[in-house]
Design a protein around this motif. Structure first.
Motif, short mmCIF file in Angstrom:
data_model
loop_
_atom_site.label_atom_id
_atom_site.label_comp_id
_atom_site.label_asym_id
_atom_site.label_seq_id
_atom_site.Cartn_x
_atom_site.Cartn_y
_atom_site.Cartn_z
N ASN A 191 0.84 -1.20 0.00
CA ASN A 191 0.00 0.00 0.00
C ASN A 191 0.88 1.25 0.00
N ALA A 192 1.93 1.22 0.83
CA ALA A 192 2.84 2.36 0.89
C ALA A 192 3.59 2.54 -0.43
N VAL A 193 3.99 1.43 -1.05
CA VAL A 193 4.70 1.50 -2.32
C VAL A 193 3.79 2.05 -3.41
N ILE A 194 2.55 1.57 -3.45
CA ILE A 194 1.61 2.04 -4.47
C ILE A 194 1.27 3.50 -4.25
N LEU A 195 1.17 3.94 -2.99
CA LEU A 195 0.94 5.36 -2.72
C LEU A 195 2.10 6.19 -3.25
N THR A 196 3.31 5.69 -3.09
CA THR A 196 4.48 6.36 -3.64
C THR A 196 4.40 6.44 -5.16
N ALA A 197 3.96 5.33 -5.77
CA ALA A 197 3.81 5.31 -7.23
C ALA A 197 2.79 6.34 -7.70
N ILE A 198 1.71 6.48 -6.97
CA ILE A 198 0.67 7.44 -7.33
C ILE A 198 1.19 8.87 -7.20
N LEU A 199 1.88 9.16 -6.10
CA LEU A 199 2.46 10.49 -5.92
C LEU A 199 3.46 10.80 -7.03
N SER A 200 4.26 9.80 -7.39
CA SER A 200 5.24 9.97 -8.46
C SER A 200 4.56 10.28 -9.78
N ALA A 201 3.49 9.53 -10.10
CA ALA A 201 2.77 9.76 -11.34
C ALA A 201 2.12 11.14 -11.35
N GLY A 202 1.55 11.54 -10.22
CA GLY A 202 0.96 12.88 -10.14
C GLY A 202 1.99 13.97 -10.27
N ASN A 203 3.14 13.76 -9.65
CA ASN A 203 4.24 14.72 -9.73
C ASN A 203 4.74 14.87 -11.17
N SER A 204 4.96 13.73 -11.84
CA SER A 204 5.43 13.74 -13.23
C SER A 204 4.38 14.32 -14.16
N GLY A 205 3.11 13.94 -13.92
CA GLY A 205 2.04 14.42 -14.78
C GLY A 205 1.88 15.92 -14.72
N LEU A 206 1.97 16.49 -13.53
CA LEU A 206 1.83 17.94 -13.38
C LEU A 206 3.01 18.66 -14.04
N TYR A 207 4.20 18.09 -13.90
CA TYR A 207 5.38 18.68 -14.54
C TYR A 207 5.26 18.65 -16.06
N ALA A 208 4.94 17.47 -16.60
CA ALA A 208 4.90 17.30 -18.06
C ALA A 208 3.82 18.17 -18.68
N SER A 209 2.62 18.18 -18.10
CA SER A 209 1.53 18.95 -18.69
C SER A 209 1.77 20.45 -18.56
N THR A 210 2.37 20.87 -17.45
CA THR A 210 2.68 22.29 -17.28
C THR A 210 3.69 22.76 -18.31
N ARG A 211 4.75 21.99 -18.51
CA ARG A 211 5.78 22.37 -19.50
C ARG A 211 5.22 22.37 -20.91
N MET A 212 4.35 21.40 -21.22
CA MET A 212 3.77 21.36 -22.55
C MET A 212 2.86 22.57 -22.77
N LEU A 213 2.08 22.95 -21.76
CA LEU A 213 1.19 24.11 -21.89
C LEU A 213 2.00 25.39 -22.06
N TRP A 214 3.08 25.52 -21.29
CA TRP A 214 3.96 26.69 -21.42
C TRP A 214 4.57 26.76 -22.81
N SER A 215 5.01 25.61 -23.31
CA SER A 215 5.61 25.58 -24.64
C SER A 215 4.59 25.96 -25.71
N LEU A 216 3.36 25.49 -25.56
CA LEU A 216 2.31 25.86 -26.51
C LEU A 216 2.08 27.38 -26.51
N ALA A 217 2.13 27.96 -25.32
CA ALA A 217 1.98 29.41 -25.23
C ALA A 217 3.14 30.13 -25.90
N MET A 218 4.35 29.61 -25.72
CA MET A 218 5.53 30.23 -26.33
C MET A 218 5.47 30.17 -27.85
N GLU A 219 4.78 29.17 -28.39
CA GLU A 219 4.66 29.02 -29.84
C GLU A 219 3.41 29.72 -30.38
N GLY A 220 2.67 30.42 -29.50
CA GLY A 220 1.47 31.11 -29.94
C GLY A 220 0.27 30.21 -30.09
#
Length: 470
Positions: free
Chosen positions: A279-308
């Motif tokens: 349970n603790a390991v899977i919770l870590t996996a979920i936090l990791s996925a959420g952390n990565s997902g927020l990073y990836a989507s934020t950078r992609m949105l910023w890049s889209l804005a930079m390209e107009g």
């Protein structure tokens, strides 16, 4: 870079849903499916590595697609990927609450969701370095858990631990090792593919990596073999130690941690509190996925804005180089999606998740097609492949095979339901919702802007890197 990619690909798909794959196709069928999808991912990472080492950017494949295929295709790929991970963040908030109720059943679920959103938001808001270090340690916990599982599993298979060795008995029981034939293998291709999604984070992280010409190729070369080893190794161990007819293997959700194949094997090995440990390991996996997902989507949105391709206010960086407006917008969208779980018995949320799931395969297909066009542009402009910091193996067969396999999974994901006559208009729309959304982005942008396909001789092969270092 390596840990970020591994962390993105090791999650509940391995720890929980892998058992469902074995129950569906047998140990041999599951192994074949994961190996084939793994090989496809290897070819895709070769393609992505070549383009990212040549031009590292947080826009990654969205930026590449706009330069080498068409502006409209790049627009659709970029927004598709942002949508994919933004919805994934919402899904992880739901999953985290389910996991915490294992220990605290009387605490309202929304409290845990809010807490974990605050944690991953804070890791992303502080700096890229903070995100990277946080993801490194979260990934390290998951990787360590898989290694311990594999070691204990091998000892049990050898009869050194947990009693007498099971031998090959579970590989020959009833219909094993291949249950249902090729149709069931195809049926779990989608599940196997979802399990590997996240490896493409290397391309997004390349935009903020130090010395990307060195770090990107190194991550690409090592991450695939490690991930494939973990998945193939884990499925092999489970196949040896548990029969595919074991009823608990049918479990596939976060709430089923007590029935996870990892938990069952650890219990048989005599590990105390096996369910709590997993349970603790899977919770870590979920936090990791959420952390990565927020990073990836934020950078992609910023890049889209930079390209107009997105509103200008999303371009803003704070003094630490973090695109805070894009981060707020992504987190808000994730909260909005999470809120749909309270309406219509969660039907809206389920549809969003299905659309997001298919979006990952669409992005992979886009990477393969973009790389093929990148090389065509290289040749048309008289450039030599010796100039490339990292050269993809098996070109042109590599991206074309990967593209064909992605399209096979996208089109054939409901094939078994069609054959069995269990498909309905609602389930069909739910399964394929991501495809019309992607086409709407692509054709809508083309209709509004009148953009044309990029001719190879005119493609922008410059290597200018935006000032996006945090």
């Amino acid at each position: 870079m390596t840990m970020i990619a591994m962390g993105g690909a090791i999650g509940t798909g391995l720890f929980v849903a892998s058992g469902n794959s074995i129950a569906t196709a047998g140990p041999g069928g599951a192994l074949v499916a994961y190996v084939l999808i793994g090989l496809m991912v290897y070819l895709l990472m070769q393609s992505l590595g070549e383009m990212s080492a040549w031009r590292p950017t947080s826009g990654s494949f969205g930026d590449h697609a706009g330069r080498y295929v068409s502006p409209s295709f790049g627009f659709a790929i970029g927004w598709n990927y942002w949508f994919n991970w933004a919805i994934t963040v919402a899904a992880e908030l739901v999953a985290a609450a389910i996991i915490m109720q294992f220990w605290f059943p009387d605490t309202p679920a929304w409290i845990w969701s809010a807490l974990f959103l605050a944690i991953v938001f804070g890791l992303n808001a502080l700096s890229t370095r903070t995100y990277g270090e946080g993801e490194f340690w979260l990934s390290a916990i998951k990787v360590t858990a898989v290694i311990v599982f594999l070691v204990l599993g091998v000892l049990m298979i050898a009869g050194i631990l947990g009693g007498e060795s099971p031998g090959f008995g579970n590989w020959t029981t009833e219909e094993a090792p291949f249950v249902g034939g090729p149709i069931t293998i195809l049926a779990i291709f989608m599940v196997a593919g979802f399990s590997f999604q996240g490896t493409e984070l290397v391309g997004v992280a390349a935009g903020e990596a130090q010395d990307p010409e060195t770090t990107v190729p190194k991550a690409i070369r090592t991450v695939f073999f490690r991930i494939l080893l973990f998945y193939v190794g884990a499925i092999s161990v489970i196949g040896f130690l548990l029969p595919y007819t074991h009823p608990n293997l049918l479990a596939s959700g976060e709430a089923d941690v007590a029935m996870s194949p990892f938990t069952l094997v650890l219990q048989n090995a005599g590990v105390a509190f096996a369910a709590s440990v997993m349970n603790a390991v899977i919770l870590t996996a979920i936090l990791s996925a959420g952390n990565s997902g927020l990073y990836a989507s934020t950078r992609m949105l910023w890049s889209l804005a930079m390209e107009g391709k997105a509103p200008r206010f999303l371009r803003k960086l704070n003094r630490r180089g973090v695109p805070m407006n894009a981060l707020w917008a992504t987190a808000a969208f994730g909260l909005l999606a999470f809120g749909t779980t309270w309406f219509g018995n969660g039907a809206v949320y389920t549809w969003l998740i299905n659309a997001s799931a298919l979006a990952g395969f669409i992005v992979w297909a886009g990477i393969a097609w973009t790389h093929y066009n990148f090389r065509k542009a290289f040749k048309a402009q008289g450039r030599s492949v010796s100039e490339l910091p990292f050269r993809a193996k098996f070109f042109p067969a590599g991206p074309l095979i990967a593209l064909a396999m992605c399209l096979l999974v996208i089109v054939g994901q409901s094939y078994e339901a069609f054959i069995n006559g269990t498909i309905t208009p609602v389930s069909l729309l739910s399964s394929y919702l991501g495809l019309p959304l992607f086409l709407a982005f692509w054709w809508g942008h083309k209709l509004v802007t009148g953009s044309k396909r990029v001719e190879p001789a005119q493609a922008d092969l410059s290597r200018n890197r935006e000032d996006e270092v945090a």
